[in-house]
Write a protein that holds these residues in place. Structure first.
Motif, PDB file in Angstrom:
ATOM      1  N   ARG A  22       0.823  -1.211   0.000  1.00 38.01           N
ATOM      2  CA  ARG A  22       0.000   0.000   0.000  1.00 38.01           C
ATOM      3  C   ARG A  22       0.860   1.266   0.000  1.00 38.01           C
ATOM      4  O   ARG A  22       0.468   2.292  -0.530  1.00 38.01           O
ATOM      5  CB  ARG A  22      -0.946   0.013   1.211  1.00 38.01           C
ATOM      6  CG  ARG A  22      -1.810  -1.225   1.376  1.00 38.01           C
ATOM      7  CD  ARG A  22      -2.402  -1.737   0.061  1.00 38.01           C
ATOM      8  NE  ARG A  22      -3.228  -0.720  -0.613  1.00 38.01           N
ATOM      9  CZ  ARG A  22      -3.621  -0.793  -1.861  1.00 38.01           C
ATOM     10  NH1 ARG A  22      -3.253  -1.811  -2.634  1.00 38.01           N
ATOM     11  NH2 ARG A  22      -4.375   0.159  -2.385  1.00 38.01           N
ATOM     12  N   ALA A  23       2.042   1.179   0.611  1.00 37.29           N
ATOM     13  CA  ALA A  23       2.965   2.326   0.596  1.00 37.29           C
ATOM     14  C   ALA A  23       4.378   1.820   0.848  1.00 37.29           C
ATOM     15  O   ALA A  23       4.577   0.746   1.423  1.00 37.29           O
ATOM     16  CB  ALA A  23       2.574   3.361   1.647  1.00 37.29           C
ATOM     17  N   TYR A  48       4.495  -0.777   3.868  1.00 46.86           N
ATOM     18  CA  TYR A  48       3.190  -0.803   4.526  1.00 46.86           C
ATOM     19  C   TYR A  48       2.296  -1.705   3.677  1.00 46.86           C
ATOM     20  O   TYR A  48       2.048  -1.403   2.505  1.00 46.86           O
ATOM     21  CB  TYR A  48       2.625   0.606   4.644  1.00 46.86           C
ATOM     22  CG  TYR A  48       3.403   1.456   5.635  1.00 46.86           C
ATOM     23  CD1 TYR A  48       2.988   1.571   6.950  1.00 46.86           C
ATOM     24  CD2 TYR A  48       4.583   2.107   5.240  1.00 46.86           C
ATOM     25  CE1 TYR A  48       3.714   2.330   7.869  1.00 46.86           C
ATOM     26  CE2 TYR A  48       5.314   2.862   6.152  1.00 46.86           C
ATOM     27  CZ  TYR A  48       4.877   2.959   7.464  1.00 46.86           C
ATOM     28  OH  TYR A  48       5.598   3.707   8.369  1.00 46.86           O
ATOM     29  N   SER A  50      -1.103  -4.664   3.281  1.00 43.34           N
ATOM     30  CA  SER A  50      -2.469  -4.962   3.737  1.00 43.34           C
ATOM     31  C   SER A  50      -2.569  -6.299   4.447  1.00 43.34           C
ATOM     32  O   SER A  50      -3.500  -6.536   5.223  1.00 43.34           O
ATOM     33  CB  SER A  50      -3.432  -4.940   2.548  1.00 43.34           C
ATOM     34  OG  SER A  50      -3.019  -5.866   1.554  1.00 43.34           O
ATOM     35  N   ASP A 105       1.789  -4.064   8.840  1.00 46.53           N
ATOM     36  CA  ASP A 105       0.411  -3.921   8.338  1.00 46.53           C
ATOM     37  C   ASP A 105      -0.313  -2.787   9.055  1.00 46.53           C
ATOM     38  O   ASP A 105      -1.526  -2.635   8.934  1.00 46.53           O
ATOM     39  CB  ASP A 105      -0.364  -5.231   8.484  1.00 46.53           C
ATOM     40  CG  ASP A 105      -0.435  -5.740   9.920  1.00 46.53           C
ATOM     41  OD1 ASP A 105       0.111  -5.069  10.821  1.00 46.53           O
ATOM     42  OD2 ASP A 105      -1.024  -6.818  10.135  1.00 46.53           O
ATOM     43  N   GLN A 106       0.433  -1.983   9.803  1.00 41.66           N
ATOM     44  CA  GLN A 106      -0.132  -0.787  10.431  1.00 41.66           C
ATOM     45  C   GLN A 106      -0.184   0.312   9.373  1.00 41.66           C
ATOM     46  O   GLN A 106       0.868   0.812   8.941  1.00 41.66           O
ATOM     47  CB  GLN A 106       0.734  -0.331  11.612  1.00 41.66           C
ATOM     48  CG  GLN A 106       0.821  -1.366  12.723  1.00 41.66           C
ATOM     49  CD  GLN A 106       1.768  -0.934  13.832  1.00 41.66           C
ATOM     50  OE1 GLN A 106       1.492  -1.110  14.998  1.00 41.66           O
ATOM     51  NE2 GLN A 106       2.896  -0.366  13.461  1.00 41.66           N
ATOM     52  N   LEU A 107      -1.364   0.687   8.977  1.00 34.41           N
ATOM     53  CA  LEU A 107      -1.495   1.603   7.847  1.00 34.41           C
ATOM     54  C   LEU A 107      -1.779   3.039   8.262  1.00 34.41           C
ATOM     55  O   LEU A 107      -2.300   3.830   7.481  1.00 34.41           O
ATOM     56  CB  LEU A 107      -2.581   1.083   6.902  1.00 34.41           C
ATOM     57  CG  LEU A 107      -2.306  -0.303   6.305  1.00 34.41           C
ATOM     58  CD1 LEU A 107      -3.413  -0.721   5.356  1.00 34.41           C
ATOM     59  CD2 LEU A 107      -0.952  -0.323   5.583  1.00 34.41           C
ATOM     60  N   LYS A 108      -1.396   3.363   9.486  1.00 39.15           N
ATOM     61  CA  LYS A 108      -1.487   4.750   9.947  1.00 39.15           C
ATOM     62  C   LYS A 108      -0.102   5.182  10.399  1.00 39.15           C
ATOM     63  O   LYS A 108       0.556   4.488  11.170  1.00 39.15           O
ATOM     64  CB  LYS A 108      -2.477   4.870  11.108  1.00 39.15           C
ATOM     65  CG  LYS A 108      -2.685   6.301  11.567  1.00 39.15           C
ATOM     66  CD  LYS A 108      -3.730   6.387  12.676  1.00 39.15           C
ATOM     67  CE  LYS A 108      -3.915   7.842  13.113  1.00 39.15           C
ATOM     68  NZ  LYS A 108      -4.909   7.956  14.221  1.00 39.15           N
ATOM     69  N   ASP A 123       2.653   5.276  -2.726  1.00 42.19           N
ATOM     70  CA  ASP A 123       1.586   5.540  -1.757  1.00 42.19           C
ATOM     71  C   ASP A 123       0.247   5.441  -2.481  1.00 42.19           C
ATOM     72  O   ASP A 123      -0.209   6.392  -3.100  1.00 42.19           O
ATOM     73  CB  ASP A 123       1.754   6.922  -1.111  1.00 42.19           C
ATOM     74  CG  ASP A 123       0.751   7.161   0.011  1.00 42.19           C
ATOM     75  OD1 ASP A 123      -0.095   6.258   0.263  1.00 42.19           O
ATOM     76  OD2 ASP A 123       0.803   8.223   0.640  1.00 42.19           O
ATOM     77  N   ASP A 125      -2.728   4.776  -1.098  1.00 45.06           N
ATOM     78  CA  ASP A 125      -3.899   5.183  -0.311  1.00 45.06           C
ATOM     79  C   ASP A 125      -3.719   6.524   0.398  1.00 45.06           C
ATOM     80  O   ASP A 125      -4.478   6.850   1.306  1.00 45.06           O
ATOM     81  CB  ASP A 125      -4.211   4.104   0.742  1.00 45.06           C
ATOM     82  CG  ASP A 125      -4.348   2.721   0.121  1.00 45.06           C
ATOM     83  OD1 ASP A 125      -5.015   2.625  -0.936  1.00 45.06           O
ATOM     84  OD2 ASP A 125      -3.796   1.760   0.685  1.00 45.06           O
ATOM     85  N   ILE A 127      -1.549   7.410   2.612  1.00 46.55           N
ATOM     86  CA  ILE A 127      -1.304   7.324   4.061  1.00 46.55           C
ATOM     87  C   ILE A 127      -0.089   8.150   4.489  1.00 46.55           C
ATOM     88  O   ILE A 127       0.128   8.370   5.676  1.00 46.55           O
ATOM     89  CB  ILE A 127      -1.131   5.858   4.514  1.00 46.55           C
ATOM     90  CG1 ILE A 127       0.122   5.230   3.899  1.00 46.55           C
ATOM     91  CG2 ILE A 127      -2.365   5.036   4.196  1.00 46.55           C
ATOM     92  CD1 ILE A 127       0.422   3.835   4.443  1.00 46.55           C
ATOM     93  N   THR A 128       0.705   8.611   3.514  1.00 46.94           N
ATOM     94  CA  THR A 128       1.861   9.452   3.849  1.00 46.94           C
ATOM     95  C   THR A 128       1.544  10.939   3.715  1.00 46.94           C
ATOM     96  O   THR A 128       2.420  11.783   3.906  1.00 46.94           O
ATOM     97  CB  THR A 128       3.052   9.123   2.927  1.00 46.94           C
ATOM     98  OG1 THR A 128       2.716   9.504   1.576  1.00 46.94           O
ATOM     99  CG2 THR A 128       3.385   7.648   2.970  1.00 46.94           C
TER     100      THR A 128
END
Length: 285
Positions: A22-23, A48, A50, A105-108, A123, A125, A127-128
């Protein structure tokens, strides 16, 4: 060996195709604008994802980046890199390229998570999006408190006498551990850090294990530091030990005088006398 452009292009192509990614963020020296990067510099990449389970089960995905020479840890696991759920895959490929992956897998992501520099590679989604601009201050040497200084200089002398104790007994492995690891990395390196920080208005960092000491120390001081190293000869280690404590005293006193902290002269004197007595004591067959 692949160039940086080739390595990162290959990585981005793979990450774009892989739905689990995801990133991805590049960190460390290759993310710093003023860093000295050479062909041995690692690629530090934080992924990062999923679904972390896929990366815990198998290293098959690493084959995308080339034939592997060696990896660490041998099996995917957490190495305490950060709090939370992360796994580590450090990989040296057969062409000499090394990529250090940290995967979660922590996406925050906290806004100040990459204060020491970063480049967003992928990136998907956003998230950055909230990341703050780096200040590159995370590893800047900080001025010690009076208590920090006093603890370090006093505990140095407690540990110092172990070296002559084990040199006298001709137990080289223990003596080398105390001289080259405990005295140097736990105490001497710290006081050198403070000395360099003091000389540079507490605005620089010296890198892991003092790798930038030579850059900041004068040629004379660097020569004195080198004389604290020795090979396997017992007498050579005695000389290195006395060079180490002499050098420590010199640097520690300069730091203490600059900051208004008291150096333990009496402790120094008494431990030195005891260490010399150990060396001069003849063994009884």
């Amino acid at each position: 060996m692949r160039t940086e452009k080739e390595v990162l292009s290959q990585f981005k192509e793979w990450a774009e195709r892989n739905e689990l990614i995801r990133a991805a963020i590049l960190t460390s020296s290759r993310a710093k604008p003023d860093a000295n990067v050479d062909f041995l510099s690692d690629y530090d990449i934080e992924l990062y994802v999923s679904d972390l389970s896929k990366f815990k089960k198998s290293d098959d995905w690493l084959e995308e980046f080339g034939a592997i020479m060696v990896r660490w840890p041998f099996k995917p696991r957490s190495t305490g890199f950060k709090t939370g759920c992360w796994i580590t895959r450090l990989v040296l490929f057969k062409d000499g390229v090394r990529i250090d992956f940290q995967i979660t897998d922590q996406l925050k992501i906290d806004s100040d998570a990459y204060d020491n520099g970063y480049k967003v590679l992928i990136d998907k989604d956003e998230i950055t999006k909230g990341l703050s601009k780096p200040t590159y201050s995370e590893y800047i040497i900080k001025k010690p408190s009076k208590e920090e200084y006093e603890v370090l200089v006093n505990e140095f002398w407690w540990n110092a006498y172990y070296v002559p104790k084990y040199l006298w007994r001709d137990e080289l492995p223990f003596a080398k551990y105390m001289l080259d690891y405990t005295l140097k990395y736990s105490f001497l390196h710290k006081i050198i850090d403070w000395y360099i920080g003091m000389k540079n208005d507490w605005s620089v960092e010296t890198g892991a294990f003092g790798k930038k000491f030579k850059k900041y120390l004068s040629s004379e001081t660097w020569k004195e530091f080198k004389e604290t190293y020795a090979g396997a000869d017992i007498e050579e280690n005695w000389n290195a030990f006395f060079n180490t404590i002499t050098f420590f005293r010199k640097i520690a006193k300069k730091v203490g005088e600059n900051l208004g902290y008291k150096y333990p002269d009496q402790v120094d004197k008494e431990v030195i006398q005891f260490c010399k007595k150990i060396k001069e004591t003849k063994k009884i067959d």
